[in-house]
Design an enzyme around this catalytic site. Sequence first.
Site, short mmCIF file in Angstrom:
data_model
loop_
_atom_site.label_atom_id
_atom_site.label_comp_id
_atom_site.label_asym_id
_atom_site.label_seq_id
_atom_site.Cartn_x
_atom_site.Cartn_y
_atom_site.Cartn_z
N SER A 248 0.80 -1.27 0.05
CA SER A 248 0.01 -0.01 0.18
C SER A 248 0.94 1.20 -0.17
CB SER A 248 -0.94 0.11 1.26
OG SER A 248 -2.00 -0.92 1.04
N LYS A 295 -9.91 -5.14 10.61
CA LYS A 295 -10.99 -4.58 9.71
C LYS A 295 -12.24 -4.42 10.46
CE LYS A 295 -8.91 -5.71 5.12
NZ LYS A 295 -9.38 -6.23 3.92
N ASP A 332 -13.17 -2.98 -0.24
CA ASP A 332 -12.84 -4.39 -0.50
C ASP A 332 -14.15 -4.68 -1.38
OD1 ASP A 332 -10.36 -4.81 0.88
OD2 ASP A 332 -11.29 -5.26 2.69
#
Length: 508
Positions: A248, A295, A332
């Site tokens: 990332s 998450k 996502d």
Amino acid sequence: MKGLFGKDRVCGVVAAETAREMKSQVRRGLRRTHTLELRLDYLRDTKERTAFLRWLDRERPRAVLIATLRSHQGGGFFRGSRDEQIEILRQAVSAGCRWCDLEIETAKNILPRELRHALSPARVMISHHDFHKTPRNFVGVARALFKAQGQAIKFAAQCDSIADSARICEMARGRRNVVAIPMGELGLAGRILSLRAGSALAYAAVSQATAPGQLPLDAMQDLYRAGKITRRTRVYGVIGDPIGHSLSPLMHNTAFTAHKFDAVFVPFLVRDLRDFLRSIEPFGVAGFAVTIPHKEQILRHLDDCDPLAARIGAANTVVNRGHGRLYGYNTDYVGVLRSLESRLRLAGSRVLLFGAGGAARAAAFALVQAGSIVCLTSRRPERARGLAKAAGAQVVVRAKLKREYFDAIVNCTPVGMHPRGGSPLGSEELNCRIVMDMVYRPRETELLRIAKKKGIDTISGVEMFLAQGFAQYEIWTGERAPEQAMRRAITAVLSREEKSRRKGRGKV
């Protein structure tokens, strides 16, 4: 604008056992920065040290050179007397070094005027290193450093938390002559962000790291563009545990460069969410990506989130709206759909998701919404049942996979991730048209290799990674993502890694 150490605030660290390797590192380092620290205590004996200093005296590189002969007591390798230490540093000054870094353990035993006289005309930086912990008595340590009356002070300490890293960086705020260095895995982001707080220098290894968490010079200059960071630079990051595998930072820093957006994207190793959340304001974090294992837990710490993230029960993207107000999204969802819909008609297709964590939750809701018949298998059956109930999916017991057929199977777990490898499913369990792996590093995982051997079409996790990353960039900046630049950067790195692995496998 020039700082206390010249125009380059990223200092390349030169450290080697031989004069020959030290010279080689100096030449390499000067291609990236004009500020170098010379770790003379790494040279293995007097002969090598003398040879190197003679070369330095002849060459006189056009750079700000900092001579360091760290004593064993101060965390280095030099075991000689204090007088010998000062004499060698004096020789380094004669050879062209403009600064000397002297640890407080030595400096506190020398009168300041005597120290300045001995090392003149070089300037002196007084340093404190704690390789075990971050001292709580910041004020006392700083007082001792300033008392030695050097022209600059350096404070470096091991971080047991991200909050420790932020506290160390704060030491430099509003001061022109302070070098702040958070050390260790939890201090990695702080090493970069210390420059934003005002640290006079950040250190990076030309070849070998000399302190825990020290980044390579190429990464500091190319990946993080640390030398261009100012107080105005916006800060973004990714949080997770582990985090070292994440691409990332490469993807988003490439995007910032392509759009000339004054921002930096850094990795935060987060073991305790509250620890990171307390550090958002001190570091000025404007937004962050969320990966395994946070998450789902992150939702409990958000002020609000978009309805999709709330329905999924997981967020992978967060925006700081100011005053500590955090808003979450789930990209996502987009990544899964974009990856599969180009290869498969989703409506009516039977798709197996292996896993029941945050990524699986996004995939389940996305595919059910698209009309797929979603089945779930997990190492923790109770989690699979909970997700199935929430998303409108079915649970398939793993023991039955050998007899089941699916249009697609998607690995939603980290099994197979670099560097551990492995496959979450065996060949006999892959009865389908398409296998997709959410793991993107390596690009071709063990699972995908097994599928290819069976003649099954495969989808790399790179596609999902890029798609969700494009969406993240647009949420954070309000601009369209430079997709081609981001894709080129990621595929180039993964291609190099694949070639390297193939060469390794080819060796006898």
